[in-house]
Design a protein around this motif. Structure first.
Motif, PDB file in Angstrom:
ATOM      1  N   ALA A 347     -26.690  17.384  12.208  1.00 30.11           N
ATOM      2  CA  ALA A 347     -27.615  16.812  13.198  1.00 30.11           C
ATOM      3  C   ALA A 347     -27.263  17.293  14.600  1.00 30.11           C
ATOM      4  N   ILE A 348     -25.967  17.296  14.929  1.00 32.78           N
ATOM      5  CA  ILE A 348     -25.558  17.709  16.285  1.00 32.78           C
ATOM      6  C   ILE A 348     -25.854  19.197  16.509  1.00 32.78           C
ATOM      7  N   SER A 349     -25.648  20.003  15.450  1.00 29.52           N
ATOM      8  CA  SER A 349     -25.887  21.446  15.613  1.00 29.52           C
ATOM      9  C   SER A 349     -27.364  21.762  15.827  1.00 29.52           C
ATOM     10  N   ARG A 350     -28.224  20.861  15.388  1.00 28.17           N
ATOM     11  CA  ARG A 350     -29.660  21.123  15.548  1.00 28.17           C
ATOM     12  C   ARG A 350     -30.227  20.539  16.839  1.00 28.17           C
ATOM     13  N   LEU A 351     -29.394  19.869  17.616  1.00 29.68           N
ATOM     14  CA  LEU A 351     -29.863  19.368  18.917  1.00 29.68           C
ATOM     15  C   LEU A 351     -30.169  20.540  19.837  1.00 29.68           C
ATOM     16  N   PRO A 352     -31.160  20.425  20.672  1.00 32.82           N
ATOM     17  CA  PRO A 352     -31.434  21.509  21.627  1.00 32.82           C
ATOM     18  C   PRO A 352     -30.196  21.844  22.456  1.00 32.82           C
ATOM     19  N   LYS A 353     -30.045  23.133  22.760  1.00 28.25           N
ATOM     20  CA  LYS A 353     -28.859  23.588  23.483  1.00 28.25           C
ATOM     21  C   LYS A 353     -28.780  23.017  24.887  1.00 28.25           C
ATOM     22  N   VAL A 354     -29.910  22.578  25.401  1.00 31.09           N
ATOM     23  CA  VAL A 354     -29.905  22.084  26.789  1.00 31.09           C
ATOM     24  C   VAL A 354     -29.258  20.706  26.891  1.00 31.09           C
ATOM     25  N   PRO A 356     -26.338  18.373  27.013  1.00 32.42           N
ATOM     26  CA  PRO A 356     -24.881  18.533  27.179  1.00 32.42           C
ATOM     27  C   PRO A 356     -24.126  17.792  26.076  1.00 32.42           C
ATOM     28  N   ARG A 357     -23.246  18.526  25.412  1.00 32.32           N
ATOM     29  CA  ARG A 357     -22.483  17.908  24.322  1.00 32.32           C
ATOM     30  C   ARG A 357     -21.424  16.943  24.842  1.00 32.32           C
ATOM     31  N   ASN A 358     -21.042  17.098  26.125  1.00 31.09           N
ATOM     32  CA  ASN A 358     -20.003  16.214  26.655  1.00 31.09           C
ATOM     33  C   ASN A 358     -20.523  14.793  26.902  1.00 31.09           C
ATOM     34  N   ARG A 359     -21.842  14.580  26.780  1.00 33.11           N
ATOM     35  CA  ARG A 359     -22.383  13.224  26.916  1.00 33.11           C
ATOM     36  C   ARG A 359     -22.358  12.483  25.583  1.00 33.11           C
ATOM     37  N   LEU A 360     -22.039  13.180  24.518  1.00 40.83           N
ATOM     38  CA  LEU A 360     -22.083  12.581  23.184  1.00 40.83           C
ATOM     39  C   LEU A 360     -20.678  12.310  22.665  1.00 40.83           C
ATOM     40  N   THR A 361     -20.460  11.096  22.219  1.00 38.87           N
ATOM     41  CA  THR A 361     -19.190  10.700  21.624  1.00 38.87           C
ATOM     42  C   THR A 361     -19.434  10.292  20.171  1.00 38.87           C
ATOM     43  N   VAL A 362     -18.630  10.868  19.281  1.00 42.73           N
ATOM     44  CA  VAL A 362     -18.794  10.581  17.846  1.00 42.73           C
ATOM     45  C   VAL A 362     -17.552   9.854  17.354  1.00 42.73           C
ATOM     46  N   SER A 363     -17.772   8.776  16.644  1.00 44.83           N
ATOM     47  CA  SER A 363     -16.671   7.986  16.102  1.00 44.83           C
ATOM     48  C   SER A 363     -16.878   7.812  14.605  1.00 44.83           C
ATOM     49  N   MET A 364     -15.909   8.268  13.828  1.00 41.97           N
ATOM     50  CA  MET A 364     -16.010   8.183  12.366  1.00 41.97           C
ATOM     51  C   MET A 364     -14.682   7.719  11.799  1.00 41.97           C
ATOM     52  N   PRO A 365     -14.685   7.119  10.641  1.00 39.85           N
ATOM     53  CA  PRO A 365     -13.410   6.729  10.016  1.00 39.85           C
ATOM     54  C   PRO A 365     -12.636   7.971   9.571  1.00 39.85           C
ATOM     55  N   GLU A 366     -11.338   7.801   9.442  1.00 38.46           N
ATOM     56  CA  GLU A 366     -10.510   8.947   9.082  1.00 38.46           C
ATOM     57  C   GLU A 366     -10.736   9.394   7.641  1.00 38.46           C
ATOM     58  N   GLU A 367     -10.971   8.424   6.757  1.00 39.21           N
ATOM     59  CA  GLU A 367     -11.187   8.821   5.361  1.00 39.21           C
ATOM     60  C   GLU A 367     -12.583   9.437   5.202  1.00 39.21           C
ATOM     61  N   ILE A 368     -12.719  10.223   4.171  1.00 43.76           N
ATOM     62  CA  ILE A 368     -14.002  10.890   3.896  1.00 43.76           C
ATOM     63  C   ILE A 368     -14.943   9.899   3.212  1.00 43.76           C
ATOM     64  N   LEU A 369     -16.100   9.707   3.837  1.00 46.25           N
ATOM     65  CA  LEU A 369     -17.114   8.814   3.263  1.00 46.25           C
ATOM     66  C   LEU A 369     -18.218   9.652   2.654  1.00 46.25           C
ATOM     67  N   LEU A 370     -18.606   9.288   1.450  1.00 45.93           N
ATOM     68  CA  LEU A 370     -19.729   9.952   0.787  1.00 45.93           C
ATOM     69  C   LEU A 370     -20.880   8.955   0.666  1.00 45.93           C
ATOM     70  N   VAL A 371     -22.071   9.397   1.001  1.00 47.45           N
ATOM     71  CA  VAL A 371     -23.236   8.528   0.936  1.00 47.45           C
ATOM     72  C   VAL A 371     -24.343   9.246   0.178  1.00 47.45           C
ATOM     73  N   SER A 372     -25.063   8.469  -0.669  1.00 48.45           N
ATOM     74  CA  SER A 372     -26.121   9.061  -1.489  1.00 48.45           C
ATOM     75  C   SER A 372     -27.417   9.113  -0.698  1.00 48.45           C
ATOM     76  N   VAL A 373     -27.759  10.287  -0.189  1.00 48.99           N
ATOM     77  CA  VAL A 373     -28.981  10.444   0.610  1.00 48.99           C
ATOM     78  C   VAL A 373     -29.592  11.805   0.319  1.00 48.99           C
ATOM     79  N   LEU A 383     -31.185  13.222  13.907  1.00 45.43           N
ATOM     80  CA  LEU A 383     -31.645  14.124  14.978  1.00 45.43           C
ATOM     81  C   LEU A 383     -32.677  13.428  15.856  1.00 45.43           C
ATOM     82  N   ASN A 384     -33.604  12.683  15.258  1.00 40.13           N
ATOM     83  CA  ASN A 384     -34.613  11.964  16.049  1.00 40.13           C
ATOM     84  C   ASN A 384     -33.964  10.924  16.956  1.00 40.13           C
TER      85      ASN A 384
END
Length: 488
Positions: A347-354, A356-373, A383-384
């Motif tokens: 999703a982040i890679s598909r954001l328009p280049k204009v 700024p990535r420094n305005r975005l903060t991502v927080s995720m758990p350390e373990e790997i989560l798998l979700v059925s989607v 992305l929306n």
């Protein structure tokens, strides 16, 4: 079983006649014994005849017919002649006054019996009419609040089989009741019978025929039963006609809403796509006409504008395509277990280049989560939401994307510290084409479909999405996605 029915009916009739005969005989014997007792006490024979007359009336009342009253009267005459007229214990009469007395007794007994029988018959007719009126009122009332073709027809068949003892087959016009069951039957025997052996009644609405009802046998000759059948069919026809009008009105309403949706979509597309296209054409024209005089930085700036506008156009077209698939019921979800961090990175890679990535903060758990989607669709949702946050929270705001597990769900939370969502449109923000008066998502540009598509995609996954504003003293909007989570 049907062949045995006449036998049982005749047997019942014979038992009834035997019962009435015994009643008549018992009454005659009783009145004779009582009269004999009174005769020995010195009561006159004229008074004893009154006792026999009462016996005739009692016989008429108990046997509900003048036939047995007449039989009781004749039998009473013979008994009176045998026991109370001279010479006693013979059927001869020596006194002409006895002959006259018995003659008047017989006439009076017959007249009284006939009047009593007529009165009983009229009372029975009145009772049946009252029962019929009560039953018809009950039938009419049962149809009043019925809705749905199946419920209406089943109610009619229940009354026809239960009250009129008539099995039936009902065919409704398939063109008028499209999408609803149109064939009903109360007995499976109808499936093996040819149509020419069935007795047909049309089911007529106020203006047109809406179906037919078939019976195995012609309608019964009894007037009350025929009236009852006609009444049930008539009530069913009225309510089915009301249902038909309702379905037609719903179709018209759906067509009008569909037309309104198309009009709104075309108006929004024509307005919102024309704006970036104008920007792209303007930037391209400036570069083309002033390629020799523009500096490298100016050309790079104009090219960046073209890229931004093109990215927005691609996202808009994708949303419109998704909207079309959802409206046509063609949205298919092919789920697989996907790593949460991969979905977020896509999703982040598909954001328009204009943006700024420094305005975005991502927080995720350390373990790997798998979700059925469905990976492609869920990335479109993220992305929306991120695109809305960048565009409508303000130029200097911070955007946060958090993922965590809560009970049996996995939560995706996109928030910002901007101005938040206006309270007037918050309840309907996930509806398509929501009007956003000021500083609201999609206000600057967009057809207002992004959040609607997010909600529909998540519904297809069995998830939910809610929008809210942060509680004071914080400010900003929060979009929370909840998806079922299972350990793999």
């Amino acid at each position: 079983m049907e062949q045995l029915m006449p036998y049982f009916q005749n047997k019942k009739k014979y038992i009834y006649h035997i019962y009435c005969t015994l009643i008549a005989i018992l009454i005659c014997v009783s009145t004779t014994c009582l009269s004999k007792f009174l005769y020995h006490l010195g009561i006159d024979t004229e008074n004893l005849l009154m006792l026999f007359l009462i016996g005739v009336l009692l016989s008429t009342v108990l046997t509900r017919g003048y036939l047995y009253g007449f039989m009781t009267a004749i039998l009473s005459v013979f008994l009176f002649n045998y026991f109370f007229t001279k010479p006693l214990y013979t059927f001869a009469m020596s006194d002409p006054q006895d002959i006259l007395l018995i003659t008047f007794f017989l006439l009076a007994a017959l007249i009284c019996g006939l009047l009593s029988s007529n009165f009983q018959r009229q009372t029975e007719i009145a009772r049946k009419n009252e029962q019929t009126a009560q039953l018809m009122y009950e039938i009419t009332e049962s149809f009043l609040n019925l809705a749905g073709t199946e419920n209406i027809v089943n109610n009619a068949m229940n009354y026809l089989t239960g009250q009129a003892n008539m099995d039936c087959l009902i065919h409704l016009d398939e063109n008028k009741f499209e999408g609803s069951p149109t064939c009903f039957f109360s007995s499976p025997d109808y499936q093996s019978l040819p149509a020419e052996e069935l007795y047909c009644l049309p089911i007529k609405g106020l203006s047109t025929q809406i179906g037919s009802i078939y019976f195995i046998h012609p309608l019964p000759e009894e007037a009350g039963t025929r009236k009852l059948i006609y009444h049930i069919v008539y009530q069913m026809a009225l309510v089915l006609d009301r249902e038909y009008v309702y379905l037609e009105r719903e179709k018209m309403k759906l067509a009008m809403e569909s037309e309104h949706l198309k009009t709104t979509l075309l108006r929004s597309i024509s307005h919102d796509i024309r704006t970036p296209l104008t920007g792209i054409m303007g930037a391209a024209s400036v570069i083309t006409e002033n390629i020799d005089t523009l500096s490298s930085s100016d050309i790079a700036s104009l090219a960046s504008d073209i890229t931004e506008e093109s990215s927005w156009l691609i996202m808009t077209v994708q949303n419109i395509l998704d909207m079309t698939r959802i409206s046509d019921g063609k949205l298919t979800v092919s789920t697989e277990y996907e790593a949460v961090d991969d979905l977020i990175n896509q999703a982040i890679s598909r954001l328009p280049k204009v943006y700024p990535r420094n305005r975005l903060t991502v927080s995720m758990p350390e373990e790997i989560l798998l979700v059925s989607v469905d990976g492609k669709l869920f990335v479109q949702v993220l992305l929306n939401l991120l695109d809305n946050a960048y565009k409508h929270s303000g130029s200097d705001t911070q955007i946060s994307l958090s993922v965590y597990q809560k009970d049996t769900n996995i939560i995706f939370e996109v928030s910002d510290n901007g101005i938040g969502i206006e309270s007037s449109i918050l309840p309907s923000i996930f509806d398509g084409f929501v009007t956003r008066p000021t500083h609201i998502a999609d206000k600057g540009r967009g057809v207002g479909l992004g959040l609607f598509i997010c909600r529909e995609i998540l519904r297809a996954h069995g998830g939910t999405i809610i929008a809210s504003n942060k509680k004071a003293p914080e400010h900003g909007a929060i979009f929370t996605i909840s998806l079922p989570f299972q350990e793999v």
